[in-house]
Design a protein around this motif. Structure first.
Motif, PDB file in Angstrom:
ATOM      1  N   LEU C  14       0.852  -1.190   0.000  1.00 38.00           N
ATOM      2  CA  LEU C  14       0.000   0.000   0.000  1.00 38.00           C
ATOM      3  C   LEU C  14       0.887   1.239   0.000  1.00 38.00           C
ATOM      4  O   LEU C  14       1.778   1.360   0.820  1.00 38.00           O
ATOM      5  CB  LEU C  14      -0.876   0.023   1.248  1.00 38.00           C
ATOM      6  N   PHE C  39     -22.326  -8.507  -1.026  1.00 37.66           N
ATOM      7  CA  PHE C  39     -21.884  -9.267   0.142  1.00 37.66           C
ATOM      8  C   PHE C  39     -23.091  -9.835   0.888  1.00 37.66           C
ATOM      9  O   PHE C  39     -23.116 -11.002   1.284  1.00 37.66           O
ATOM     10  CB  PHE C  39     -21.068  -8.347   1.045  1.00 37.66           C
ATOM     11  N   TYR C 297     -21.065   8.721   7.739  1.00 40.85           N
ATOM     12  CA  TYR C 297     -19.748   8.262   7.317  1.00 40.85           C
ATOM     13  C   TYR C 297     -19.705   8.068   5.803  1.00 40.85           C
ATOM     14  O   TYR C 297     -18.747   8.439   5.143  1.00 40.85           O
ATOM     15  CB  TYR C 297     -19.385   6.967   8.029  1.00 40.85           C
ATOM     16  N   GLY C 338     -25.035  -2.752   7.413  1.00 39.93           N
ATOM     17  CA  GLY C 338     -23.742  -3.067   8.015  1.00 39.93           C
ATOM     18  C   GLY C 338     -22.720  -3.437   6.966  1.00 39.93           C
ATOM     19  O   GLY C 338     -21.580  -2.988   7.004  1.00 39.93           O
ATOM     20  N   SER C 339     -23.143  -4.262   5.996  1.00 41.97           N
ATOM     21  CA  SER C 339     -22.134  -4.652   5.006  1.00 41.97           C
ATOM     22  C   SER C 339     -21.773  -3.486   4.097  1.00 41.97           C
ATOM     23  O   SER C 339     -20.635  -3.378   3.661  1.00 41.97           O
ATOM     24  CB  SER C 339     -22.548  -5.894   4.207  1.00 41.97           C
ATOM     25  N   LEU C 341     -21.508  -0.468   5.133  1.00 38.47           N
ATOM     26  CA  LEU C 341     -20.549   0.293   5.935  1.00 38.47           C
ATOM     27  C   LEU C 341     -19.178  -0.378   5.918  1.00 38.47           C
ATOM     28  O   LEU C 341     -18.146   0.285   5.818  1.00 38.47           O
ATOM     29  CB  LEU C 341     -21.073   0.437   7.366  1.00 38.47           C
ATOM     30  N   PHE C 342     -19.172  -1.717   6.012  1.00 37.31           N
ATOM     31  CA  PHE C 342     -17.911  -2.452   5.893  1.00 37.31           C
ATOM     32  C   PHE C 342     -17.189  -2.071   4.613  1.00 37.31           C
ATOM     33  O   PHE C 342     -16.006  -1.768   4.592  1.00 37.31           O
ATOM     34  CB  PHE C 342     -18.183  -3.962   5.826  1.00 37.31           C
ATOM     35  N   ALA C 345     -15.912   1.444   4.582  1.00 36.57           N
ATOM     36  CA  ALA C 345     -14.703   1.552   5.391  1.00 36.57           C
ATOM     37  C   ALA C 345     -13.511   0.986   4.633  1.00 36.57           C
ATOM     38  O   ALA C 345     -12.452   1.608   4.540  1.00 36.57           O
ATOM     39  CB  ALA C 345     -14.893   0.827   6.719  1.00 36.57           C
ATOM     40  N   ALA C 346     -13.697  -0.197   4.069  1.00 34.64           N
ATOM     41  CA  ALA C 346     -12.614  -0.798   3.301  1.00 34.64           C
ATOM     42  C   ALA C 346     -12.279   0.080   2.104  1.00 34.64           C
ATOM     43  O   ALA C 346     -11.132   0.172   1.682  1.00 34.64           O
ATOM     44  CB  ALA C 346     -12.992  -2.192   2.848  1.00 34.64           C
ATOM     45  N   THR C 348     -12.128   3.220   1.933  1.00 35.47           N
ATOM     46  CA  THR C 348     -11.216   4.325   2.235  1.00 35.47           C
ATOM     47  C   THR C 348      -9.782   3.924   1.931  1.00 35.47           C
ATOM     48  O   THR C 348      -8.954   4.762   1.617  1.00 35.47           O
ATOM     49  CB  THR C 348     -11.314   4.748   3.717  1.00 35.47           C
ATOM     50  N   MET C 349      -9.523   2.596   2.035  1.00 29.55           N
ATOM     51  CA  MET C 349      -8.178   2.133   1.706  1.00 29.55           C
ATOM     52  C   MET C 349      -7.838   2.466   0.260  1.00 29.55           C
ATOM     53  O   MET C 349      -6.737   2.898  -0.050  1.00 29.55           O
ATOM     54  CB  MET C 349      -8.096   0.635   1.938  1.00 29.55           C
ATOM     55  N   TYR C 353      -4.761   4.892  -0.379  1.00 26.35           N
ATOM     56  CA  TYR C 353      -3.543   4.208  -0.801  1.00 26.35           C
ATOM     57  C   TYR C 353      -3.642   3.768  -2.248  1.00 26.35           C
ATOM     58  O   TYR C 353      -4.712   3.444  -2.744  1.00 26.35           O
ATOM     59  CB  TYR C 353      -3.292   2.965   0.056  1.00 26.35           C
TER      60      TYR C 353
END
Lengths: 310, 510, 363
Positions: C14, C39, C297, C338-339, C341-342, C345-346, C348-349, C353
């Protein structure tokens, strides 16, 4: 009469406190390795749901507990992957885990709503120890998972503070760069403890449904995961202190039930607030007490470790 | 000296996204020698040594240790080959004891047996005459003692190739001597000692052989007897550099800008870090405060800027008591602060140059109408900063994280001096910068002083202190060890005062 | 350390981006939402449902009719208010997870005013209810803020505890002191007088709350991007130490922002009881709190973005109700959220990066 009631309350305090304790012990390991997993509530729920489903289908308490541990361990693995490997914001990731696991447990548990548990964890006496007056009654006439929690408190205290394994664990949370320079694989260590933390939270959930509230309802944990999280902070990341704190919160909850039982003239709804209010108060008290000690908690918690940068 | 090569690095190349850190570097070190690796910041010294210790992996090139080709993936591999590194920023776990830090990661120590650990650590420290209590916590130790823990750590692992990254940066002159005595005795036992530095006089005093790097390339390796300080300096920088005084403007001591009286400040652990300290700072002077960092400098500066509460004493600015003033009020009175932590305190790396340039002035009426910001005006100002201070950056909308350290520091100075401050607090303003950036930062400070500002300069680099200061003070354990005009003080005097052995004399700090 | 081991082993690497391209800021959330649905589909499949059918029914329910579309907007209103409020605090890295509790307190305050303030016209009554909801919820939000500022107590845990306290307080009120005497066994208050009802538009249940939400979003957007206070808030969010260095009174900001953030969440409660239920009753705003955080978010704490995402989540809720006829519980929607949001969040990587595959074999 009053003596019996106090004894019953204290016994119940241990029983009610144990799921909190198990979950908090797991989170202590997770946080000490440098990862914050806010998903305790979700992992407990998933642990409870999977335990219950396995129990209903196999009638085996052992398999039920194993199922709880495995499912929550897998969830924690997801959290580990996102926060350790992908370096995702750990607070957001934890909130996502809660929401997902809460939803998933409700979705999977839809056919089990309201069914009573076919059996619960049996309490049994520990020979000799159970005969100690009062103490025996309170601590040594409980179910197997309670005894497991005693073992974990002793074992983890030894492990964390008196062995190389504990030294490595703490180093990863305090100064991962130092740990890495001494040949420790920081991220692998973190993965291990995040998953173990998840498994304990799952067992905490199993305990809840196999003993405390033996019937599946959506969101049955009712904030216990968050209370366990508060316990970790209050206990300053020490297993023994977590035990004490867990019994205090368990006691508050038990007191609520006891007061209802003797029909004190307070609405049961208000009594249900007690554990939450107690959590706020204790958190505040501990924070005020530790104000002079400067920053508490593992220094590198929530900071991803990037080997190339060090 | 034996001639057995213990370390051979051949044709090492390492590229980072923005720079070629090592370009075909060869490096050889022998058993029994102290080898200096000399070069400016950014010359590639640390990269080369990080490759040798398994922290980084080379893109190209071979490493041979004791005549065997090796491939290292992590510091663990390096350690098992007997290569130990002592970093400039110590890799110690603060809440652990000395003994715990030493055995961390040692697979043969499974259980922490207090008595056994003590015996082992004591034996080791006696063998190398390093005095340490195994059960002190790291946070209780001085910087010099912490460095000794680092050395014990690698000795405990039986490392005989020892690499030290800028080991003297944080030590007093006396401690430096002790350190090299220890290192020499290790070399005599057959060890290979490599130390990274950019200080020529250290090299000439302590090294047997010297390797010079510049811009990631090998410039040459020579014996100490066959070179001179001047030659090394030229090789290192690629041109002649002036080591003389940079502050040639003689200004007369005039109006008092800042007066500090009996100031006492606590550190984060609630221990006295600044202890009843007093001094005056005048317009048109640079007051240099020498001293090993960690003697209360950080707390002093933060208290002056209003960012840390006082435990006692008073602060006056232009004769006015500002002891209770907020940071904002002090700023508005003309105080500028260049803190030591560039990215954690003075800049937000994830925000733009424009936003960072506006930190101190966005409330001015020219940029703000009834609370609504004039972003165009702020952008214009950032553009002016970039031009005037020759800041190398894409433009006002670029993120600060894309700037080099020197340019980031120039941005801070541009911002802090824009409002013509009467007091400038500068903490280690050139730490980690290359010689060119250092020169321009120094010029800015001298210019500000000539304009009439009083500059309080904190530095651990005595060269910098001598190049810039009009008056010199030494800070030791939260107190000033006296203040003297630059012409009346010698290097030895400062060294003694830094170690707390003697006062400077001259003006009392009371 | 062997040569053989060396070769053939590559690794992911990364590399931090120095500048984030604008298209990524939109592409990543969009892809994340899609990823979340995919998912969740795995779990739907695993339980023997057809994801296509489930998603089809959801889509149909949310957008397939003018009624569905109207309901989507109705569900969007509290989500919009809570997420806009919460994102204001998130912007400063203050984790206001207490939207749920603040919403309930706001609803209770509005209810109290409306049931007790008799004989005034609609404008006065609703204004009073609005102010009461804002201030009471704001004060409720100040509890965790004060504890954070004074004693450094983690606001996240206190906020969540106060969520439980807030909702329990409401159930106590509607079962006890505020219970409608004419309401038989139902735990709810009496119906509001006409003056306490917010008008609905277009013959749907869409009420004035939608205007309040849009105004709040616009106002906060303006404050955040155009004013010095917004600049200061962004600075505190980026690094509180730098903000202090720049002379900003950080603690005062934490208190003020939490007050406003919680106050807006309180308005969501008021708009629900005045616009929809016209009385205080149990479960009138289930899941609004957690969804509000997800939305904030997802919208990267951008108030206008929050409006957009709220619409989507409103549709998700309406769609979620319609899949009940397939025998699926409402928590299915929570799982999907929830998924999402998962994945966000992922995601943002991918924003922060550059990901490179570094091959192991060489020579």
């Amino acid at each position: 009469m009053i003596q019996v009631m106090i004894l019953a309350t204290l016994t119940a305090a241990v029983a009610q406190g144990t799921p909190l304790l198990l979950t908090a012990l797991g989170e202590i390991m997770t946080q000490r390795s440098g990862v914050l997993n806010l998903g305790l509530e979700g992992m407990m729920l998933m642990g409870a749901a999977s335990s219950f489903m396995v129990l209903v289908n196999t009638n085996s308490l052992f398999l039920a507990v194993v199922a709880g541990a495995v499912c929550s361990g897998l969830l924690a693995l997801v959290h580990g992957f996102l926060s350790i490997t992908c370096r995702v914001h750990q607070i957001i990731c934890g909130l996502a885990l809660n929401m997902f696991a809460g939803g998933l447990s409700g979705y999977l548990g839809k056919d089990y709503n309201g069914i009573p548990a076919p059996k619960v964890l049996p309490s049994f006496r520990i020979p000799l120890l159970a005969d100690i007056p009062y103490v025996g009654e309170i601590f040594f006439y409980q179910n197997g998972l309670v005894y497991l929690s005693y073992g974990l408190v002793i074992g983890l205290t030894y492990l964390i503070f008196h062995t190389q394994i504990g030294l490595k664990l703490r180093a990863c949370g305090e100064n991962p760069a130092a740990a890495y320079s001494m040949g420790i694989s920081v991220n692998r260590t973190r993965y291990i403890y995040v998953v173990m933390g998840g498994m304990l939270a799952g067992i905490g959930g199993s305990f809840l449904i196999l003993s405390t509230v033996p019937s599946w309802v959506e969101n049955m944990t009712g904030g216990r995961g968050w209370i366990a999280l508060a316990i970790v902070t209050c206990a300053m990341w020490k297993p023994a202190a977590a035990m004490a704190a867990a019994y205090v919160f368990g006691g508050v909850e038990a007191l609520g039930y006891q007061l209802q039982a003797v029909s004190v003239n307070v609405s049961p709804v208000l009594l249900k607030m007690l554990p939450y209010l107690a959590t706020i108060l204790v958190l505040a008290a501990v924070s005020i007490g530790n104000q002079d000690k400067g920053a508490a908690g593992p220094e590198a918690m929530t900071t991803p470790f990037i080997p190339e940068d060090n | 000296m034996s001639t057995q090569a213990t370390v051979e690095m051949k044709g090492i190349c390492k590229e980072f996204p923005s720079t070629l850190a090592n370009d075909q570097v060869d490096f050889t070190a022998y058993a029994g020698e102290i080898h200096a690796l000399l070069g400016e910041n950014g010359a590639g010294k640390s990269t080369l040594m990080n490759i040798l210790t398994g922290v980084l992996e080379q893109d190209k090139g071979e490493i041979w240790i004791r005549k065997k080709r090796v491939f290292m993936k992590s510091p663990k591999d390096a350690l098992s080959l007997g290569i130990g590194m002592i970093y400039q920023h110590f890799k110690l776990v603060k809440p652990f004891t000395v003994a715990e830090n030493i055995v961390l990661g040692m697979e043969n120590v499974r259980v922490l047996n207090k008595r056994a650990l003590e015996a082992q650590v004591r034996e080791l420290s006696q063998e190398y005459k390093i005095d340490l209590n195994p059960f002190s916590f790291i946070w209780q130790l001085s910087i010099g003692e912490q460095q000794r823990v680092e050395i014990l750590k690698v000795l405990y692992r039986r490392a005989d190739i020892l690499i030290l990254d800028e080991p003297t940066a944080v030590l007093t002159p006396e401690e430096v001597k002790e350190l090299f005595q220890t290192l020499r005795s290790m070399a005599k036992k057959g060890g290979t000692i490599i130390f990274i530095t950019h200080k020529m006089h250290e090299v000439m005093e302590f090294a047997d052989r010297i390797t010079v790097l510049r811009d990631g390339r090998l410039i040459g390796t020579m014996k100490r007897e066959e070179t001179s300080e001047q030659e090394l300096a030229r090789l290192m920088v690629g041109r002649e550099i002036s080591t003389g005084r940079r502050n040639r403007e003689n200004t007369v001591k005039s109006q008092e800008q800042l007066r500090v009286k009996d100031l006492t400040v606590l550190n984060d652990k609630r221990v006295k870090a600044v202890d009843g300290l007093s001094f005056q700072l005048f317009a048109g002077e640079i007051l240099g405060v020498a001293g090993v960092s960690g003697n209360g400098q950080k707390e002093l500066m933060e208290a002056l800027a209003g960012l840390r509460p006082r435990a006692g004493g008073q602060i006056f600015m232009g004769g006015q008591d500002i002891s209770r003033a907020s940071p904002r009020e002090r700023m508005d009175q003309g105080m500028a602060f260049i803190p030591e932590d560039r990215y954690g305190f003075a800049l937000v790396p994830s925000m733009t140059v424009m936003e960072n340039a506006s930190l101190k002035c966005y409330r001015d009426s020219r940029f703000n109408r009834g609370g609504v910001l004039d972003y165009r005006g702020l952008e214009q100002q950032a553009r002016e900063f970039i031009k005037e201070f020759e800041i190398k950056v894409g433009g006002p909308k670029s993120l600060v994280q894309s700037m080099s350290g020197g340019n980031a520091q120039k941005l801070i100075l541009a911002r802090e001096t824009a409002r013509e401050p009467s007091v400038i607090l500068a903490s280690y303003p050139v730490r980690g910068l290359d010689i060119k950036a250092t020169e321009s930062i120094h010029q800015i400070l001298v210019k500000e002083k000539a304009r009439g500002a009083g500059v309080l300069l904190i530095s651990e680099d005595l060269d910098e202190i001598f190049q810039l200061s009009d008056r010199v003070a030494v800070m030791y354990e939260g107190k000033l060890m006296g203040i003297l005009p630059i012409g009346q003080v010698t290097l030895d005097q400062i060294g003694m005062a830094m170690a707390g052995a003697a006062r400077l004399g001259g003006e009392d700090d009371g | 350390m062997m040569d053989k081991e060396r070769r053939g082993r590559g690794s992911l690497r990364l590399i931090r981006r120095m500048d984030i391209p604008g298209w990524l800021r939109l592409a990543v959330p969009a892809a994340s939402i899609a990823g979340g649905f995919l998912f969740s589909a795995i779990f739907l499949l695993g339980a023997g449902e057809s994801p296509l059918e489930v998603y089809g029914v959801m889509l149909q329910g949310a957008f397939g009719s003018s009624y569905g579309l109207g309901e989507t907007v109705v569900k969007m209103i509290p989500l919009m208010l809570v997420s806009v409020g919460v994102s204001f605090a998130f912007k400063m890295q203050i984790w206001n997870a207490g939207g749920e509790g603040q919403l309930h307190i706001g609803a209770a305050a509005a209810t109290f005013i409306i049931l007790n303030l008799k004989g005034y016209d609609r404008k006065t009554t609703l204004t009073a209810a609005f102010l009461a909801a804002f201030f009471c919820a704001g004060l409720y939000g100040l509890i965790p803020a004060v504890m954070k500022v004074k004693w450094n107590v983690n606001e996240l845990i206190t906020c969540l505890m106060l969520n439980y306290v807030g909702t329990l307080l409401i159930s106590w009120l509607i079962q006890g002191p505020w219970k409608d005497p004419a309401g038989f066994a139902f735990p709810r208050t009496a119906k509001f007088p006409r003056a306490g009802e917010m008008p609905a538009f277009f013959g749907t249940r869409i009420h004035a709350g939608v205007v309040m939400g849009l105004l709040a979003a616009l106002l906060l957007w303006f404050i955040l991007t155009r004013t010095r206070w917004g600049f200061e808030i962004q600075l505190i969010g980026a690094n509180p130490k730098v903000a202090e260095y720049a002379g900003i009174p950080v603690k005062r900001y934490i208190l003020a922002v939490m007050f406003v953030s919680a106050g807006i969440a309180g308005i969501a409660g008021m708009s629900e009881v005045c616009g929809i239920t016209h009385r205080l009753q149990a479960n009138f705003a289930a899941q609004v709190g957690p969804s509000g955080m997800t939305i904030a978010y997802l919208a990267q704490c951008h108030p206008l973005g929050a409006v957009l995402v709220s619409f989507l989540f409103g549709a998700l809720l309406v769609g979620g109700n319609s899949i009940q006829k397939l025998g699926l519980p409402v928590s299915t929607v929570q799982m999907i959220q929830g998924s999402i949001l998962f994945f966000v969040a992922a995601g943002t990587m991918f924003m922060n990066y550059q990901i490179q595959w570094k091959g192991g074999s060489r020579e």
